[in-house]
Design a protein around this motif. Structure first.
Motif, PDB file in Angstrom:
ATOM      1  N   UNK A   7       0.817  -1.203   0.000  1.00 48.07           N
ATOM      2  CA  UNK A   7       0.000   0.000   0.000  1.00 48.07           C
ATOM      3  C   UNK A   7       0.858   1.264   0.000  1.00 48.07           C
ATOM      4  N   UNK A   8       1.965   1.251   0.738  1.00 50.03           N
ATOM      5  CA  UNK A   8       2.853   2.411   0.809  1.00 50.03           C
ATOM      6  C   UNK A   8       3.388   2.765  -0.576  1.00 50.03           C
ATOM      7  N   UNK A   9       3.772   1.748  -1.356  1.00 47.94           N
ATOM      8  CA  UNK A   9       4.416   2.002  -2.639  1.00 47.94           C
ATOM      9  C   UNK A   9       3.436   2.134  -3.800  1.00 47.94           C
ATOM     10  N   UNK A  23       1.521  10.164   3.954  1.00 49.82           N
ATOM     11  CA  UNK A  23       1.366   8.788   4.445  1.00 49.82           C
ATOM     12  C   UNK A  23       2.371   8.513   5.552  1.00 49.82           C
ATOM     13  N   UNK A  24       3.623   8.961   5.352  1.00 52.87           N
ATOM     14  CA  UNK A  24       4.647   8.765   6.375  1.00 52.87           C
ATOM     15  C   UNK A  24       4.302   9.521   7.649  1.00 52.87           C
ATOM     16  N   UNK A  25       3.749  10.732   7.512  1.00 51.89           N
ATOM     17  CA  UNK A  25       3.391  11.521   8.683  1.00 51.89           C
ATOM     18  C   UNK A  25       2.225  10.905   9.444  1.00 51.89           C
ATOM     19  N   UNK A  26       1.355  10.197   8.734  1.00 51.26           N
ATOM     20  CA  UNK A  26       0.244   9.534   9.411  1.00 51.26           C
ATOM     21  C   UNK A  26       0.668   8.315  10.210  1.00 51.26           C
ATOM     22  N   UNK A  27       1.785   7.721   9.842  1.00 51.39           N
ATOM     23  CA  UNK A  27       2.216   6.482  10.490  1.00 51.39           C
ATOM     24  C   UNK A  27       2.521   6.655  11.981  1.00 51.39           C
ATOM     25  N   UNK A  28       3.266   7.694  12.412  1.00 45.85           N
ATOM     26  CA  UNK A  28       3.481   7.848  13.858  1.00 45.85           C
ATOM     27  C   UNK A  28       2.181   8.046  14.635  1.00 45.85           C
ATOM     28  N   UNK A  29       1.224   8.765  14.029  1.00 44.46           N
ATOM     29  CA  UNK A  29      -0.079   8.950  14.679  1.00 44.46           C
ATOM     30  C   UNK A  29      -0.758   7.601  14.874  1.00 44.46           C
ATOM     31  N   UNK A  30      -0.760   6.791  13.815  1.00 47.38           N
ATOM     32  CA  UNK A  30      -1.373   5.470  13.905  1.00 47.38           C
ATOM     33  C   UNK A  30      -0.639   4.549  14.859  1.00 47.38           C
ATOM     34  N   UNK A  31       0.684   4.652  14.864  1.00 45.66           N
ATOM     35  CA  UNK A  31       1.472   3.809  15.766  1.00 45.66           C
ATOM     36  C   UNK A  31       1.146   4.110  17.218  1.00 45.66           C
ATOM     37  N   UNK A  32       1.014   5.400  17.540  1.00 44.40           N
ATOM     38  CA  UNK A  32       0.676   5.780  18.909  1.00 44.40           C
ATOM     39  C   UNK A  32      -0.743   5.348  19.264  1.00 44.40           C
ATOM     40  N   UNK A  33      -1.698   5.658  18.378  1.00 43.36           N
ATOM     41  CA  UNK A  33      -3.095   5.343  18.648  1.00 43.36           C
ATOM     42  C   UNK A  33      -3.319   3.839  18.779  1.00 43.36           C
ATOM     43  N   UNK A  75     -10.271  19.724  -5.598  1.00 48.43           N
ATOM     44  CA  UNK A  75     -10.726  18.891  -4.477  1.00 48.43           C
ATOM     45  C   UNK A  75     -10.280  17.445  -4.650  1.00 48.43           C
ATOM     46  N   UNK A  76     -10.122  16.983  -5.889  1.00 48.97           N
ATOM     47  CA  UNK A  76      -9.694  15.599  -6.116  1.00 48.97           C
ATOM     48  C   UNK A  76      -8.296  15.371  -5.548  1.00 48.97           C
ATOM     49  N   UNK A  77      -7.397  16.346  -5.740  1.00 46.65           N
ATOM     50  CA  UNK A  77      -6.033  16.203  -5.219  1.00 46.65           C
ATOM     51  C   UNK A  77      -6.034  16.211  -3.693  1.00 46.65           C
ATOM     52  N   UNK A  78      -6.780  17.162  -3.086  1.00 42.67           N
ATOM     53  CA  UNK A  78      -6.768  17.246  -1.626  1.00 42.67           C
ATOM     54  C   UNK A  78      -7.464  16.048  -0.989  1.00 42.67           C
ATOM     55  N   UNK A  79      -8.453  15.486  -1.659  1.00 42.15           N
ATOM     56  CA  UNK A  79      -9.044  14.238  -1.160  1.00 42.15           C
ATOM     57  C   UNK A  79      -8.030  13.102  -1.193  1.00 42.15           C
ATOM     58  N   UNK A  80      -7.230  13.061  -2.263  1.00 42.52           N
ATOM     59  CA  UNK A  80      -6.189  12.039  -2.357  1.00 42.52           C
ATOM     60  C   UNK A  80      -5.188  12.183  -1.214  1.00 42.52           C
ATOM     61  N   UNK A  95      -2.176   6.320   6.151  1.00 43.17           N
ATOM     62  CA  UNK A  95      -0.944   6.211   6.937  1.00 43.17           C
ATOM     63  C   UNK A  95      -1.220   5.918   8.397  1.00 43.17           C
ATOM     64  N   UNK A  96      -2.295   6.510   8.938  1.00 40.85           N
ATOM     65  CA  UNK A  96      -2.662   6.248  10.332  1.00 40.85           C
ATOM     66  C   UNK A  96      -2.979   4.770  10.524  1.00 40.85           C
TER      67      UNK A  96
END
Length: 449
Positions: A39-41, A75-85, A125-130, A138-139
């Motif tokens: 999913x990351x790649x 996606x990378x920035x969401x990962x620490x949030x998800x790791x903590x949660x 809006x399509x880009x910001x939704x992506x 990432x979370x």
């Protein structure tokens, strides 16, 4: 605490023997890593050629680069949030539940990305939704391994933890090879020639649907095949209700707090060296410096990642024998010296043949990424059961942030030296930081959970 042995016949959950539960937990963690990296790649390999589908026309090259990088960085920035949660969820309500919820989450988000309309339909809006969906993705991805990996390591026999950790992380190179093969099939089946071509309109969506289906299968696997960690259940059952606290509170103070600081230092170094190999080397070195064609770069990376699948497992086995701390202490300086020399040769020597480039890239990647065959096991061994999932998730993911800005560090160093040398300097610095961080902590291979 109740001690489990391989000779115990049948356990209460679903009538599974302890050996069956152990194998299922390990397989679950391996496929969790595989699907996580798949999913990351996806945006890097599959979506990069058609990002203009989500963007306004006639952008400058600089703005295109910024918008493209945001899709990956968020996606990378969401990962620490998800790791903590999800780390706290895994320590409070169980590793299995955290895995099911996180895997289900990134399966749904990946499917939503697959059906996103483009700029021609809903504008910017399509880009910001992506970008938003990739952050949420990432979370959930950050939470995916936070429950699955501690669960697998806790089920592993002490003498087999090294192999298990290396085997789990080997899902990463396998995912990279798989996503590239899927992309090649998509490019062949659905020609890409502008924003109205079959690939741009819907061909890129197929790999995202595949990713969502894989996540759904993994969630069902955890529901029906994977049992909760016996070690976690024993610890949770021994605690009086009034003694329950948020795992984060326990993680940040006392011995666990010192352990977390040590892991963060070590992982900052090894994330920096990893980023040089997995992000900078393919595009910044192989393409821009060595001028490989798309086919030559893909061939080089596919061979390299096939080798890495086995080298990660080998690293885990070696560290199991000589000690994980000692392994890091040896490999860190080797990365800083031998690895830097190999990277320097690739970056500066003219006229290298494709065969030579492939060999040097494979050797460099095996050396520099070898700590990752040990890291999963080591970090889990650094924390007690009460905070193991949170400690693993935060230590593994939070440490990625500073190294993620390696390109900025290269630009700063470029004021004092040739730009192609800056990656060599960062690789050396990362190797030293990783080794120093490892030496700050104890040996863990004989730790009892």
């Amino acid at each position: 605490m109740k001690t489990l042995t391989a000779n115990e016949a049948v356990q209460s959950d679903g009538g599974q023997s302890i050996e069956t539960r152990r194998r299922n937990a390990i397989k679950g963690a391996f496929f969790s890593e595989f699907i996580d990296m798949f999913d990351i790649y996806l945006p890097v390999v599959v979506l990069s050629p058609v990002l203009a589908f989500f963007q306004p026309p006639h952008l400058s090259s600089g703005m295109e680069t910024i918008l493209a990088s945001l899709v990956f960085i968020t996606t990378l920035l969401g990962r620490p949030v998800g790791a903590l949660l999800f780390g706290m969820i895994a320590d409070r309500v169980g590793r299995r539940n955290a895995s099911i919820w996180s895997v289900s989450g990134f399966g749904v988000v990946t499917l939503l990305i697959a059906v996103l309309p483009g700029y021609q339909s809903i504008g910017i809006a399509s880009y910001w939704l992506l970008v938003l969906l990739r952050f949420v993705d990432g979370i959930f991805l950050g939470g995916g391994y936070t429950g699955a990996m501690p669960l697998a390591i806790e089920y592993s026999k002490k003498e087999q933890r090294g192999f298990v950790g290396g085997f789990i992380i080997a899902g990463f190179p396998l995912a990279y090879v798989t996503i590239n093969l899927v992309a090649m099939v998509m490019f062949a089946l659905f020609p890409m020639s502008g924003l109205n071509s079959p690939y741009a309109q819907w061909g890129w969506r197929v790999p995202f649907v595949i990713g969502a289906v894989l996540a759904g299968i993994l969630a069902l696997y955890y529901v029906h095949k994977v049992a909760e960690s016996e070690i976690w259940q024993s610890e949770a059952g021994d605690k009086p209700a009034q003694a329950e606290k948020l795992p984060l509170t326990d993680l940040l103070r006392g011995k666990s707090g010192r352990n977390l600081l040590q892991v963060l230092v070590m992982m900052t170094g090894f994330w920096l060296t990893q980023n040089i190999i997995t992000i900078y080397l393919p595009t910044g070195l192989l393409v821009k410096t060595l001028h490989l064609t798309g086919f030559q770069m893909t061939l080089t990376l596919m061979i390299t990642y096939c080798v890495l699948f086995f080298s990660y497992i080998a690293s885990g086995l070696i560290a199991q024998r000589i000690g994980r701390r000692r392994f890091f202490a040896i490999v860190g300086p080797l990365i800083a010296t031998v690895g830097s020399v190999l990277l320097y040769v690739l970056a500066t020597v003219q006229g290298l043949t494709l065969t030579t480039i492939i060999v040097l890239t494979c050797v460099l990647a095996v050396l520099v990424t070898s700590p990752w065959g040990v890291i999963v096991t080591y970090i889990n061994e650094r924390f007690v059961t009460d905070v193991r999932a949170t400690g693993f998730g935060v230590g593994f993911s939070l440490s990625v942030i500073i190294p993620s800005f390696y390109a900025f560090y290269m630009n700063w160093l470029g004021a004092f030296m040739p730009l192609q040398i800056t990656s060599v300097v960062l690789l050396s610095v990362g190797g030293v930081i990783g080794a120093v961080g490892a030496l700050m902590g104890p040996e863990t291979k004989d730790v009892d959970f």
